[in-house]
Write a protein that holds these residues in place. Structure first.
Motif, short mmCIF file in Angstrom:
data_model
loop_
_atom_site.label_atom_id
_atom_site.label_comp_id
_atom_site.label_asym_id
_atom_site.label_seq_id
_atom_site.Cartn_x
_atom_site.Cartn_y
_atom_site.Cartn_z
N ARG A 259 0.81 -1.21 0.00
CA ARG A 259 0.00 0.00 0.00
C ARG A 259 0.85 1.27 0.00
O ARG A 259 0.62 2.18 -0.79
N LYS A 260 1.82 1.35 0.90
CA LYS A 260 2.57 2.60 1.03
C LYS A 260 3.38 2.90 -0.23
O LYS A 260 3.52 4.07 -0.62
N GLY A 271 3.41 16.56 -4.33
CA GLY A 271 4.30 17.13 -3.32
C GLY A 271 4.22 16.50 -1.95
O GLY A 271 4.89 16.95 -1.02
N PHE A 272 3.43 15.44 -1.78
CA PHE A 272 3.33 14.80 -0.47
C PHE A 272 4.56 13.96 -0.20
O PHE A 272 5.07 13.27 -1.08
N THR A 273 5.05 14.01 1.04
CA THR A 273 6.27 13.28 1.41
C THR A 273 6.11 12.46 2.68
O THR A 273 6.87 11.54 2.92
N ALA A 274 5.13 12.81 3.54
CA ALA A 274 4.93 12.10 4.81
C ALA A 274 3.97 10.93 4.56
O ALA A 274 2.75 11.04 4.72
N TRP A 275 4.52 9.79 4.15
CA TRP A 275 3.69 8.70 3.66
C TRP A 275 2.93 8.00 4.77
O TRP A 275 1.87 7.42 4.54
N ASP A 276 3.43 8.05 6.01
CA ASP A 276 2.65 7.53 7.13
C ASP A 276 1.37 8.34 7.30
O ASP A 276 0.30 7.79 7.56
N ASP A 277 1.50 9.67 7.15
CA ASP A 277 0.33 10.54 7.28
C ASP A 277 -0.68 10.27 6.16
O ASP A 277 -1.89 10.27 6.39
N VAL A 278 -0.17 10.03 4.95
CA VAL A 278 -1.07 9.74 3.83
C VAL A 278 -1.81 8.44 4.08
O VAL A 278 -3.04 8.34 3.90
N ASN A 280 -2.36 6.96 7.00
CA ASN A 280 -3.27 7.13 8.15
C ASN A 280 -4.55 7.86 7.77
O ASN A 280 -5.60 7.64 8.36
N LEU A 281 -4.45 8.72 6.75
CA LEU A 281 -5.63 9.47 6.31
C LEU A 281 -6.72 8.53 5.79
O LEU A 281 -7.92 8.84 5.87
N LEU A 282 -6.32 7.38 5.27
CA LEU A 282 -7.29 6.43 4.75
C LEU A 282 -8.23 5.94 5.84
O LEU A 282 -9.38 5.57 5.57
N PHE A 283 -7.74 5.92 7.09
CA PHE A 283 -8.51 5.35 8.20
C PHE A 283 -8.97 6.42 9.19
O PHE A 283 -9.53 6.10 10.23
N ALA A 284 -8.72 7.70 8.84
CA ALA A 284 -9.08 8.79 9.74
C ALA A 284 -10.56 9.13 9.62
O ALA A 284 -11.28 8.63 8.75
N MET A 285 -11.03 10.02 10.50
CA MET A 285 -12.41 10.49 10.43
C MET A 285 -12.58 11.44 9.25
O MET A 285 -11.63 12.10 8.83
#
Length: 436
Positions: A259-260, A271-278, A280-285
């Motif tokens: 996935r990552k 321009g996104f670089t923080a792939w953990d944040d990307v 995590n967004l899939l499972f966020a509210m």
């Protein structure tokens, strides 16, 4: 080497043969040899030299050397002197980045002024290896391991297959003079340390190291091409583009494996670089968002929405004066008096003009705003209206309202307020049309 270089140009860069080219020349061995080779095979060339004023008299001597070389070869030369330190401090950049920005901005202006087709730089195989090792040491994906691109828009690097040793042999055999940059001998810089200490050791261990490296770069670029083709096909399926917004179904992204790595390939262009944040967004509210320097990624229910960040803030308030017929900012709106109601569309509102208090106000909605939706007697919060109409967060942020005093007349392009509708008692009708 002249024959090899000429074949390389004809096989890989035939567009240079009849083009008007500009060679970025420092006075060092690589750029001087590139100039000599291009002259030998009859390319239409001119020279561009940047004096960054970082090494005092040595910088001035480099400039004079380039001028003398241009005279000797009878080719045009352009010289520019930069206050690199001042630019570095004012823009809060490193010296290297400041010099790069100054250099390429100037090259662009030269291209426009003198109708130049391509800029040639003298990056060669050893530079490519240094870049590879730097990226490797910092952690990188395949993109960082494919080396310096041979062609990047209108910048071409025709010396990349040739090693520093080949270039030096050619220069020595042809009695070509060049300038030595004293800073290249300082091992405090990572690139210089690799050049002075690491590369010689690698070549000593394996005399064919550079040939093998060039083959590896070719294989990696081939693999990169396969990946790019696959990702392009995947984007065509996953990315739903509407105006300036891209939406992607989250379930489709969650099922990707690994996935990552897929997320990197799909979204690094934004321009996104923080792939953990990307991830995590899939499972966020719903409503959670992250930002790159140029784009915003937002979770909206079962989708990710990507929109660009406009660096120029548009005005979010405008007064529409009586008898004003057209506005173009902050949105396009045509206003006119009509005798009767015409086509009924979301983009068009017909209003009882006698109920209005001028100037009318166009603004973005805010918390607590309410109106009486057309056909309803009770008021409704805009936030509740947006929810019922299933507005995305981006759609809500981009919604404008037209007001008479503190009263909402029209949620522009969505719903008229019932209090301002045209009735049998209406004497004057105002037509407003939102132009997308």
């Amino acid at each position: 080497m002249v024959a090899l270089f000429e074949k390389h140009i004809k096989d890989n860069f035939p567009f240079l043969v009849k083009a008007k080219i500009l060679i970025a020349i420092s006075g060092g061995i690589d750029s001087v040899v590139l100039t000599s080779l291009c002259k030998e095979i009859g390319l239409n060339l001119s020279l561009a030299h940047c004096n960054f004023n970082l090494r005092g008299k040595e910088s001035d001597a480099d400039e004079q050397f380039v001028k003398d070389l241009a005279d000797k070869l009878d080719v045009p030369v352009y010289i520019e002197s930069f206050d690199t330190k001042a630019y570095k401090h004012s823009h809060k950049l490193s010296t290297q980045i400041a010099a790069r920005e100054l250099r390429y901005n100037w090259f662009k202006s030269l291209q426009e002024a003198f109708k130049i087709d391509y800029v040639l730089t003298a990056h060669q195989a050893d530079d490519n290896l240094e870049t590879f090792l730097i990226n490797l040491s910092r952690g990188t994906g395949i993109e960082g391991l494919t080396g310096i691109p041979e062609v990047n828009n209108n910048v071409v690097r025709p010396l990349l297959p040739f090693t520093r040793d080949q270039i030096k042999i050619y220069a020595t055999e042809n009695k070509i003079d060049w300038r030595e940059d004293s800073s290249n001998k300082e091992a405090k810089y990572l690139r210089n340390k690799l050049r002075l200490e690491v590369l010689p050791a690698l070549k000593e261990v394996n005399p064919t190291f550079m040939d093998n490296f060039n083959k590896t770069i070719a294989h990696l670029n081939g693999t990169r091409g396969i990946v790019n083709h696959h990702i392009a096909n995947l984007k065509a399926v996953l990315f739903k583009r509407e105006k300036e917004q891209i939406s992607i179904a989250i379930d489709e992204l969650i099922n990707l494996n690994p996935r990552k790595d897929y997320l990197y390939e799909l979204f690094n262009e934004f321009g996104f670089t923080a792939w953990d944040d990307v991830e995590n967004l899939l499972f966020a509210m719903s409503g959670k968002r992250i930002f790159s320097h140029s784009h915003r990624m937002l979770k909206n229910r079962k989708e990710l929405l990507i929109t660009s960040i406009n660096p120029i803030e548009i005005e979010d308030y405008y007064e529409l004066k009586e008898n004003e017929k057209t506005i173009v900012k902050p949105l396009k709106l045509d206003v006119c008096d009509v005798a009767q109601i015409g086509d009924l569309k979301n983009e068009i509102a017909y209003i009882d003009k006698d109920l209005l208090k001028y100037p009318l106000i166009i603004r973005k909605w805010k918390k607590g705003d309410y109106f009486y939706p057309l056909g309803m007697r009770n008021k409704k919060l805009l936030s509740k209206f947006f929810k019922d109409e299933k507005f995305s967060i981006v759609a809500k942020e981009n919604t404008w309202i037209l007001c008479s005093g503190d009263e909402i007349i029209w949620v522009i392009s969505h719903r008229l307020d019932d209090r301002f509708k045209v009735t049998p008692k209406t004497k004057h009708i105002l037509k407003l049309e939102y132009l997308t």
